[in-house]
Scaffold this motif. Structure first.
Motif, PDB file in Angstrom:
ATOM      1  N   THR A 125       9.744   3.151   7.998  1.00 44.67           N
ATOM      2  CA  THR A 125      10.627   4.183   7.470  1.00 44.67           C
ATOM      3  C   THR A 125      10.891   3.897   5.995  1.00 44.67           C
ATOM      4  O   THR A 125      11.153   2.761   5.615  1.00 44.67           O
ATOM      5  N   VAL A 126      10.832   4.944   5.170  1.00 46.48           N
ATOM      6  CA  VAL A 126      11.038   4.796   3.736  1.00 46.48           C
ATOM      7  C   VAL A 126      12.402   5.363   3.369  1.00 46.48           C
ATOM      8  O   VAL A 126      12.723   6.504   3.688  1.00 46.48           O
ATOM      9  N   TYR A 127      13.204   4.544   2.699  1.00 45.09           N
ATOM     10  CA  TYR A 127      14.510   4.951   2.204  1.00 45.09           C
ATOM     11  C   TYR A 127      14.404   5.015   0.685  1.00 45.09           C
ATOM     12  O   TYR A 127      13.993   4.039   0.057  1.00 45.09           O
ATOM     13  N   ASN A 128      14.760   6.156   0.109  1.00 46.07           N
ATOM     14  CA  ASN A 128      14.631   6.330  -1.331  1.00 46.07           C
ATOM     15  C   ASN A 128      15.968   6.228  -2.028  1.00 46.07           C
ATOM     16  O   ASN A 128      16.935   6.865  -1.624  1.00 46.07           O
ATOM     17  N   LEU A 129      15.993   5.430  -3.071  1.00 45.76           N
ATOM     18  CA  LEU A 129      17.142   5.330  -3.948  1.00 45.76           C
ATOM     19  C   LEU A 129      16.755   6.102  -5.202  1.00 45.76           C
ATOM     20  O   LEU A 129      15.963   5.628  -6.017  1.00 45.76           O
ATOM     21  N   LEU A 130      17.274   7.313  -5.312  1.00 48.83           N
ATOM     22  CA  LEU A 130      16.885   8.218  -6.382  1.00 48.83           C
ATOM     23  C   LEU A 130      17.906   8.204  -7.504  1.00 48.83           C
ATOM     24  O   LEU A 130      19.103   8.060  -7.255  1.00 48.83           O
ATOM     25  N   PRO A 131      17.459   8.378  -8.738  1.00 51.67           N
ATOM     26  CA  PRO A 131      18.395   8.348  -9.869  1.00 51.67           C
ATOM     27  C   PRO A 131      19.537   9.350  -9.735  1.00 51.67           C
ATOM     28  O   PRO A 131      20.679   9.021  -9.960  1.00 51.67           O
TER      29      PRO A 131
END
Length: 143
Positions: A125-131
């Motif tokens: 599973t990919v968790y994205n920390l977006l700006p």
């Protein structure tokens, strides 16, 4: 000379980091970027035998058409930030921090707040920390 843009995949010397390289390749393909793999090991790890794991990761990187760089340094987050700037990375891929949290992702995000970070769990599973997300993780499946 213009900096090239890339997805930087940060791995440790563990065999199962191959999932990070594969996730980085998917992101790079989606965004039309190259892939660079970075492994920063503690200085004292230079005397330990981790060659099998590193060779496995090097082969996985090669299969993903990526270059792999290994540094020995005691501050992996700062080394990663410097490498991001050197290669012109526009996306970073890491694993998920386990307890205790070492602050690797926090340091990178604080020093490079405009670069998205994809954190890949053990289950893929990919968790994205977006700006623009103000540090709110977004779950996204890379199919």
């Amino acid at each position: 000379m213009k900096k090239k843009t890339a997805v930087l995949v940060c791995v440790t010397g563990q065999r199962d980091c191959d999932r990070l390289i594969k996730a980085g390749r998917k992101i790079a393909d989606r965004e039309g970027l190259s892939v660079q793999v970075l492994c920063v090991l503690p200085i004292q790890a230079g005397s330990k035998d981790c060659s099998e794991e590193l060779e496995h990761l090097r082969q996985t990187a090669r299969d993903a058409d990526a270059e792999m760089t290994v540094f020995f340094h005691d501050d992996p987050a700062l080394m990663a930030v410097g490498f991001v700037k050197q290669i012109g990375a526009v996306h970073i891929v890491t694993g998920m921090a386990e307890a205790p949290v070492n602050g690797f992702v926090d340091v990178i995000h604080n020093l490079l707040p405009k670069i998205p970070i994809a954190m890949v769990g053990k289950d893929g599973t990919v968790y994205n920390l977006l700006p623009e997300s103000n540090r709110t993780p977004v779950v996204q499946a890379l199919a």
